[in-house]
Design an enzyme around this catalytic site. Structure first.
Site, PDB file in Angstrom:
ATOM      1  N   CYS A 180       5.978   0.569  10.965  1.00  0.00           N
ATOM      2  CA  CYS A 180       5.503  -0.352   9.941  1.00  0.00           C
ATOM      3  C   CYS A 180       5.529  -1.736  10.549  1.00  0.00           C
ATOM      4  CB  CYS A 180       6.385  -0.295   8.693  1.00  0.00           C
ATOM      5  SG  CYS A 180       5.997  -1.574   7.466  1.00  0.00           S
ATOM      6  N   THR A 181       4.477  -2.516  10.322  1.00  0.00           N
ATOM      7  CA  THR A 181       4.382  -3.811  10.984  1.00  0.00           C
ATOM      8  C   THR A 181       5.348  -4.847  10.425  1.00  0.00           C
ATOM      9  OG1 THR A 181       2.467  -4.278   9.550  1.00  0.00           O
ATOM     10  CG2 THR A 181       2.021  -3.535  11.817  1.00  0.00           C
TER      11      THR A 181
ATOM     12  N   THR B 212       0.211   2.329   7.394  1.00  0.00           N
ATOM     13  CA  THR B 212      -0.156   3.176   6.259  1.00  0.00           C
ATOM     14  C   THR B 212      -1.667   3.342   6.183  1.00  0.00           C
ATOM     15  OG1 THR B 212       1.804   2.536   5.005  1.00  0.00           O
ATOM     16  CG2 THR B 212      -0.052   3.406   3.757  1.00  0.00           C
TER      17      THR B 212
ATOM     18  N   TYR C   1       0.816  -1.209   0.000  1.00  0.00           N
ATOM     19  CA  TYR C   1       0.000   0.000   0.000  1.00  0.00           C
ATOM     20  C   TYR C   1       0.857   1.269   0.000  1.00  0.00           C
ATOM     21  CZ  TYR C   1      -4.508  -2.306   0.990  1.00  0.00           C
ATOM     22  OH  TYR C   1      -5.663  -3.054   0.920  1.00  0.00           O
TER      23      TYR C   1
ATOM     24  N   CYS D  96      -2.097  -2.068  10.013  1.00  0.00           N
ATOM     25  CA  CYS D  96      -1.249  -1.539   8.942  1.00  0.00           C
ATOM     26  C   CYS D  96      -1.081  -0.053   9.215  1.00  0.00           C
ATOM     27  CB  CYS D  96      -1.899  -1.771   7.578  1.00  0.00           C
ATOM     28  SG  CYS D  96      -1.088  -0.958   6.183  1.00  0.00           S
TER      29      CYS D  96
END
Length: 286
Positions: A201-202, A71, A38, A69
Site C-alpha cells: 500500500c502506498t 488496490t 478505495y 494505488c
C-alpha cells in the site's frame, strides 16, 4: 505529462520516488480524495472510479498514466489494459504499481518472461502487507504463482492502518498496529520467517521504519516506490515516445476531487515538501 493516480495521498510516496529518479520528467498527480478510501469498496466501484480517473488524466493531456494505488492496480489494471484501452484509447497506456512488485518478487519480466535479479529464492517465502481489498483480490499470490510457482506468498491484511496514518496517530499507536499485523503474519507461517516483505500500500512507506523494527532482522523489506520508479524509467527507455510526449520541463501539477486546502495540509507528509492542489470535481460512480 505523465499521469499518476491514487485514491488519496498514498501515491505521493511513489510520485516522490519518480521525481527523484526522473527529475526532468513532467507529472500530473490526481488524488481521488473525494471518494477515498478505495480499500473497503466493492470491486465494481473500484473499477468504475479507476476508469474515470484514467479518463480524467487523459483529458488533462497525459498519454501515459501510472496507477499508483495497489488496490486499484490489483482490482482494475488488467481489465483496463485488456478490455477497455484497446478500443477506447489504443495510442495511450496505463501502467500500475502492482506489476513491478510482482516482477521484483518472481524475478520474471511481465513483458517477455526474461529473468531479472533474484531477491527471493525460488522456493522462498514473501509476506505481503496490504489493505483488505488488495488481499481479498488474491492478485499477489495469483500473479507470483504464475511466474514463480514454488514461491509461497503469505497475505496479511492491515485493517485500520491507512486510517491511522491519515489521522496522524501517535507513533506508539502505529507501532502497536504494525506489531499486531506482523504477529498475525508469523502465526500464519507457524513461525517460519519469510525472506522478504512487501508493503503493498502506498501509505505504508510512511511507517516502513516500524515494519523494519518489528519484523525479524533477516527479512528484506522491499521498497515499492523505488522499484516502481526504476520500472517506469526502464519503460520510458524502451518506449521513448511517451518520454517525449510527457515533456522534459520538470513540471508538477496536483489535482484532487476533494478539498484542495485540506488535502494540501497532509500532502507534504507523503511527498516530502509542500504542494498546492487544484480542485477538479468529484468522480461519478454512475
Amino acid at each position: 505529462m505523465i499521469g499518476v493516480f491514487d485514491s488519496g495521498h498514498g501515491g505521493l510516496t511513489v510520485l516522490h520516488a519518480l521525481t527523484q529518479r526522473m527529475p526532468a520528467a513532467s507529472f500530473t498527480y490526481f488524488g481521488d480524495h473525494g471518494n477515498a478510501p478505495y480499500g473497503p469498496r466493492p470491486e465494481g466501484e473500484i473499477y468504475t472510479l479507476t476508469l474515470a480517473a484514467v479518463e480524467r488524466l487523459f483529458a488533462e493531456g497525459c498519454s501515459l498514466v501510472l496507477i499508483a494505488c495497489n488496490t486499484a492496480s490489483a482490482v482494475a489494471l488488467r481489465r483496463l489494459q485488456q478490455d477497455w484501452l484497446p478500443d477506447a484509447a489504443p495510442e495511450r497506456r496505463v501502467l500500475g504499481v502492482f506489476v513491478p512488485m510482482v516482477e521484483a518478487l518472481s524475478a520474471v519480466s511481465w513483458r517477455d518472461g526474461a529473468p531479472g535479479p533474484k531477491r527471493v529464492p525460488e522456493d522462498g517465502m514473501v509476506a505481503v502487507f496490504a489493505t483488505q481489498r488488495t488481499i481479498h483480490s488474491g492478485a499477489y499470490p495469483f500473479e507470483v504463482g504464475l511466474r514463480a510457482p514454488r514461491m509461497r506468498v503469505v497475505s496479511q491484511a492491515c485493517p485500520n492502518l491507512v486510517a491511522a496514518i491519515e489521522a496522524d496517530e501517535p507513533e506508539d499507536v502505529l507501532h502497536d498496529l504494525v506489531t499486531g499485523y506482523v504477529a498475525a503474519m508469523l502465526k500464519q507461517t507457524e513461525g517460519r520467517v519469510p525472506e522478504a516483505a512487501v508493503l503493498g500500500c502506498t501509505h505504508y512507506p510512511l511507517v516502513a521504519h516500524l515494519f523494519a523494527a518489528v519484523l525479524p532482522s533477516s527479512v528484506q523489506l522491499l521498497d515499492q516506490p523505488t522499484i516502481v520508479a526504476d520500472s517506469l524509467a526502464d519503460y520510458l527507455t524502451r518506449h521513448p515516445r511517451f518520454a517525449v510526449e510527457s515533456g522534459q520541463t520538470g513540471a508538477r501539477r496536483f489535482l484532487t476531487s476533494g478539498d484542495p486546502a485540506r488535502v494540501a495540509a497532509f500532502a507534504s507528509r507523503f511527498f516530502g515538501s509542500e504542494v498546492t492542489f487544484q480542485a477538479v470535481g468529484e468522480l461519478n460512480l454512475l
